[in-house]
Design a protein around this motif. Structure first.
Motif, mmCIF file in Angstrom:
data_model
loop_
_atom_site.group_PDB
_atom_site.id
_atom_site.type_symbol
_atom_site.label_atom_id
_atom_site.label_comp_id
_atom_site.label_asym_id
_atom_site.label_seq_id
_atom_site.Cartn_x
_atom_site.Cartn_y
_atom_site.Cartn_z
ATOM 1 N N ARG A 52 0.840 -1.202 0.000
ATOM 2 C CA ARG A 52 0.000 0.000 0.000
ATOM 3 C C ARG A 52 0.873 1.249 0.000
ATOM 4 N N TRP A 53 2.026 1.189 0.695
ATOM 5 C CA TRP A 53 2.919 2.355 0.738
ATOM 6 C C TRP A 53 3.499 2.651 -0.640
ATOM 7 N N SER A 54 3.670 1.602 -1.438
ATOM 8 C CA SER A 54 4.251 1.784 -2.773
ATOM 9 C C SER A 54 3.197 2.057 -3.842
ATOM 10 N N ALA A 55 1.929 1.870 -3.497
ATOM 11 C CA ALA A 55 0.845 2.091 -4.456
ATOM 12 C C ALA A 55 0.481 3.578 -4.513
ATOM 13 N N ASP A 56 -0.453 3.920 -5.397
ATOM 14 C CA ASP A 56 -0.955 5.288 -5.442
ATOM 15 C C ASP A 56 -1.766 5.580 -4.186
ATOM 16 N N LEU A 73 5.307 18.865 3.777
ATOM 17 C CA LEU A 73 6.423 17.982 4.114
ATOM 18 C C LEU A 73 5.853 16.676 4.644
ATOM 19 N N ASP A 74 6.152 15.573 3.954
ATOM 20 C CA ASP A 74 5.714 14.246 4.388
ATOM 21 C C ASP A 74 6.868 13.599 5.141
ATOM 22 N N ILE A 75 6.694 13.409 6.442
ATOM 23 C CA ILE A 75 7.743 12.888 7.322
ATOM 24 C C ILE A 75 7.625 11.372 7.384
ATOM 25 N N GLY A 76 8.715 10.685 6.993
ATOM 26 C CA GLY A 76 8.663 9.231 6.867
ATOM 27 C C GLY A 76 7.861 8.859 5.637
ATOM 28 N N CYS A 77 8.228 9.466 4.514
ATOM 29 C CA CYS A 77 7.399 9.413 3.298
ATOM 30 C C CYS A 77 7.434 8.084 2.571
ATOM 31 N N GLY A 78 8.408 7.187 2.899
ATOM 32 C CA GLY A 78 8.518 5.941 2.146
ATOM 33 C C GLY A 78 8.740 6.230 0.669
ATOM 34 N N PRO A 79 8.139 5.448 -0.229
ATOM 35 C CA PRO A 79 8.321 5.671 -1.669
ATOM 36 C C PRO A 79 7.632 6.920 -2.205
ATOM 37 N N GLY A 80 6.868 7.627 -1.349
ATOM 38 C CA GLY A 80 6.405 8.947 -1.742
ATOM 39 C C GLY A 80 4.980 9.080 -2.239
#
Length: 228
Positions: A52-56, A73-80
């Motif tokens: 889910r973190w890597s999905a849209d 600012l996304d803190i701990g953004c993972g793949p974004g």
């Protein structure tokens, strides 16, 4: 903006050991489990779907940005995914994450992401319009009050912080955690925390913030904070 890497000696989420977090971001054993190092049982969190973190971003993710002001600012953004979601709304957005794998994936997707801790030097300090701490990232560093204090320093005068919290309003726990995947591969230990909205209110007051809204959506719990 120059994307310089800052190294830190702090143990961080899912790093070290067999690196199950990095593997999950690369589509290996996507389900992860967060444990206390002193227990074989999960420390209060459901299994985490790294896919889910890597999905849209989904509809719930997008709803967090309704009315948001930039820069974000996304803190701990993972793949974004939340950085991308903010950009899709026309907002200026940057992510920060300690995982080189997550940052590499985000950069390859054309996102602006910094490979560092939120406690390291961050550009535009004191001017961010919206800060995001979703996917349990209020746990970063194992000390929610210290993290909230750091966020207060990053926020602009009229900025807002959006935090995903535990579903139990009274829940508060800090512990040494480790990440394990379905194959039994574990990371090194790292400090982590979980907090519900009632406990968050108390921690926020101590650093000059206040909870202005809390809500439940699609089984996830959130709170919005601003300066007092």
């Amino acid at each position: 903006m120059t994307l310089t890497e800052t190294t830190t000696a702090r143990p961080t989420f899912g790093a070290g050991g067999a690196e199950p977090y990095a593997a999950a971001l690369q589509n290996e054993a996507n389900v992860l489990y967060l444990h206390s190092v002193h227990s074989t049982h999960s420390a209060g969190m459901a299994p985490m779907d790294a896919g889910r973190w890597s999905a849209d971003a989904d509809a719930t993710d997008h709803s967090l940005l309704e009315g948001a002001a930039g820069p974000v600012l996304d803190i701990g953004c993972g793949p974004g995914r939340m950085v991308r979601a903010a950009m899709d709304r026309g907002l200026s957005a940057v992510g920060v994450d300690v995982s080189p794998t997550a940052v590499r994936i985000a950069l390859a997707a054309g996102l602006t992401v910094l490979n560092r801790s939120v406690f390291d030097q961050i550009p535009l300090e004191g001017t961010w319009g919206t800060l995001l701490l979703v996917d349990g990232n209020i746990g970063i560093g194992g000390n929610p009050e210290a993290l909230l204090r750091r966020c207060a320093a990053l926020l602009g005068r009229d900025g807002e912080l959006i935090v995903e919290v535990s579903g139990d309003p009274a829940h508060e726990a800090s512990y040494e955690g480790t990440i394990e995947d379905s194959l039994g591969r574990r990371s090194s230990s790292f400090p982590w925390a979980e907090i519900g909205v009632d406990a968050l209110r108390l921690r926020a007051v101590a650093v000059g913030l206040c909870v202005t809204q809390s809500w439940l959506l699609d089984g996830r719990s959130f709170a919005r904070l601003a300066r007092r």
